[in-house]
Design a protein around this motif. Sequence first.
Motif, PDB file in Angstrom:
ATOM      1  N   ARG A 195       0.847  -1.184   0.000  1.00  0.00           N
ATOM      2  CA  ARG A 195       0.000   0.000   0.000  1.00  0.00           C
ATOM      3  C   ARG A 195       0.889   1.242   0.000  1.00  0.00           C
ATOM      4  O   ARG A 195       1.975   1.228   0.585  1.00  0.00           O
ATOM      5  N   LEU A 196       0.422   2.319  -0.622  1.00  0.00           N
ATOM      6  CA  LEU A 196       1.179   3.572  -0.650  1.00  0.00           C
ATOM      7  C   LEU A 196       0.853   4.474   0.531  1.00  0.00           C
ATOM      8  O   LEU A 196       1.601   5.389   0.840  1.00  0.00           O
ATOM      9  N   LYS A 197      -0.279   4.214   1.176  1.00  0.00           N
ATOM     10  CA  LYS A 197      -0.695   5.008   2.326  1.00  0.00           C
ATOM     11  C   LYS A 197      -1.791   4.242   3.033  1.00  0.00           C
ATOM     12  O   LYS A 197      -2.272   3.229   2.535  1.00  0.00           O
ATOM     13  N   GLY A 198      -2.195   4.753   4.174  1.00  0.00           N
ATOM     14  CA  GLY A 198      -3.302   4.129   4.884  1.00  0.00           C
ATOM     15  C   GLY A 198      -3.108   4.189   6.384  1.00  0.00           C
ATOM     16  O   GLY A 198      -2.083   4.644   6.879  1.00  0.00           O
ATOM     17  N   SER A 199      -4.127   3.713   7.075  1.00  0.00           N
ATOM     18  CA  SER A 199      -4.094   3.730   8.535  1.00  0.00           C
ATOM     19  C   SER A 199      -3.120   2.667   9.047  1.00  0.00           C
ATOM     20  O   SER A 199      -2.601   1.858   8.280  1.00  0.00           O
ATOM     21  N   ALA A 200      -2.939   2.665  10.338  1.00  0.00           N
ATOM     22  CA  ALA A 200      -2.052   1.686  10.967  1.00  0.00           C
ATOM     23  C   ALA A 200      -2.697   0.307  11.011  1.00  0.00           C
ATOM     24  O   ALA A 200      -1.999  -0.694  11.176  1.00  0.00           O
ATOM     25  N   GLY A 201      -4.003   0.247  10.867  1.00  0.00           N
ATOM     26  CA  GLY A 201      -4.692  -1.043  10.894  1.00  0.00           C
ATOM     27  C   GLY A 201      -4.447  -1.810  12.181  1.00  0.00           C
ATOM     28  O   GLY A 201      -4.368  -3.033  12.173  1.00  0.00           O
ATOM     29  N   GLY A 202      -4.294  -1.094  13.292  1.00  0.00           N
ATOM     30  CA  GLY A 202      -4.073  -1.758  14.575  1.00  0.00           C
ATOM     31  C   GLY A 202      -2.625  -2.130  14.855  1.00  0.00           C
ATOM     32  O   GLY A 202      -2.324  -2.688  15.902  1.00  0.00           O
ATOM     33  N   HIS A 203      -1.723  -1.841  13.916  1.00  0.00           N
ATOM     34  CA  HIS A 203      -0.308  -2.188  14.102  1.00  0.00           C
ATOM     35  C   HIS A 203       0.395  -1.054  14.853  1.00  0.00           C
ATOM     36  O   HIS A 203       0.485   0.066  14.359  1.00  0.00           O
ATOM     37  N   ASN A 204       0.893  -1.345  16.056  1.00  0.00           N
ATOM     38  CA  ASN A 204       1.464  -0.292  16.901  1.00  0.00           C
ATOM     39  C   ASN A 204       2.726   0.333  16.322  1.00  0.00           C
ATOM     40  O   ASN A 204       2.984   1.518  16.538  1.00  0.00           O
ATOM     41  N   GLY A 205       3.528  -0.432  15.605  1.00  0.00           N
ATOM     42  CA  GLY A 205       4.720   0.131  14.974  1.00  0.00           C
ATOM     43  C   GLY A 205       4.336   1.160  13.922  1.00  0.00           C
ATOM     44  O   GLY A 205       4.892   2.265  13.887  1.00  0.00           O
ATOM     45  N   LEU A 206       3.377   0.816  13.071  1.00  0.00           N
ATOM     46  CA  LEU A 206       2.899   1.756  12.048  1.00  0.00           C
ATOM     47  C   LEU A 206       2.237   2.974  12.695  1.00  0.00           C
ATOM     48  O   LEU A 206       2.422   4.105  12.244  1.00  0.00           O
ATOM     49  N   LYS A 207       1.474   2.729  13.759  1.00  0.00           N
ATOM     50  CA  LYS A 207       0.808   3.826  14.469  1.00  0.00           C
ATOM     51  C   LYS A 207       1.840   4.841  14.956  1.00  0.00           C
ATOM     52  O   LYS A 207       1.657   6.050  14.824  1.00  0.00           O
ATOM     53  N   ASN A 208       2.957   4.355  15.497  1.00  0.00           N
ATOM     54  CA  ASN A 208       3.997   5.240  16.015  1.00  0.00           C
ATOM     55  C   ASN A 208       4.710   5.981  14.883  1.00  0.00           C
ATOM     56  O   ASN A 208       5.041   7.159  15.021  1.00  0.00           O
ATOM     57  N   ILE A 209       4.916   5.313  13.760  1.00  0.00           N
ATOM     58  CA  ILE A 209       5.541   5.972  12.600  1.00  0.00           C
ATOM     59  C   ILE A 209       4.630   7.086  12.085  1.00  0.00           C
ATOM     60  O   ILE A 209       5.079   8.201  11.815  1.00  0.00           O
ATOM     61  N   ILE A 210       3.339   6.799  11.959  1.00  0.00           N
ATOM     62  CA  ILE A 210       2.370   7.811  11.517  1.00  0.00           C
ATOM     63  C   ILE A 210       2.408   9.009  12.465  1.00  0.00           C
ATOM     64  O   ILE A 210       2.430  10.165  12.028  1.00  0.00           O
ATOM     65  N   SER A 211       2.452   8.745  13.746  1.00  0.00           N
ATOM     66  CA  SER A 211       2.503   9.814  14.746  1.00  0.00           C
ATOM     67  C   SER A 211       3.766  10.671  14.580  1.00  0.00           C
ATOM     68  O   SER A 211       3.697  11.904  14.593  1.00  0.00           O
ATOM     69  N   HIS A 212       4.909  10.039  14.405  1.00  0.00           N
ATOM     70  CA  HIS A 212       6.174  10.775  14.305  1.00  0.00           C
ATOM     71  C   HIS A 212       6.348  11.488  12.958  1.00  0.00           C
ATOM     72  O   HIS A 212       6.936  12.567  12.912  1.00  0.00           O
ATOM     73  N   LEU A 213       5.860  10.888  11.875  1.00  0.00           N
ATOM     74  CA  LEU A 213       5.980  11.536  10.566  1.00  0.00           C
ATOM     75  C   LEU A 213       4.876  12.563  10.335  1.00  0.00           C
ATOM     76  O   LEU A 213       4.994  13.421   9.468  1.00  0.00           O
TER      77      LEU A 213
END
Length: 192
Positions: free
Chosen positions: A103-121
């Motif tokens: 995927r080129l973008k999207g929500s974290a889908g419940g994945h905490n690592g992705l959630k933290n990356i989204i938060s920091h970026l």
Amino acid sequence: MYLIAGLGNPTREYEKTRHNVGFEAIDILADKAGTTVTDKKHKALYGKGYIGGQKVILAKPQTYMNLSGESIREIADFYKIEPENIIILCDDINLSEGQLRIRLKGSAGGHNGLKNIISHLGTQEFPRIRIGVGEKPRGMDLADYVLGRFPKEQQAAMEEAYRDAAEAACMMIEDGADAAMNHYNRKNKENS
């Protein structure tokens, strides 16, 4: 320049667990990029190389999964890498073992690592290659499942998935994200 980061947890205790599939794919990518991912900087193990004539930074954040964004943000800021050139490799319990989804973008889908990356970026608009680790068994704690290891009968499929994820990242850089999505997302549909 691209940053390709595989998510996982540091220390031997977590090696070969479902949560560390991103680390496994990065090891294969390192060979393709002509580098090793052993230098320590930006809260990560990292290495520099080339894929398709493009300079790449390969990284394994050492912050533990839930704080992956700290390392990703530090590297992106230092090398001035835009979010669309940050490719994240991570596990996904919503995909069967070895299945990939790009995927080129999207929500974290419940994945905490992705959630933290989204938060920091501060954006969800960065590419990711999700590597399926299978659905957790009913009644099992999610943390126990993702921190568990694959049974012997799934290991060959997972090794192939790590190679596919590395190839997909290369294809995204060399031929564009659409080519990689068409190839790997379709390959999954044909196999299901």
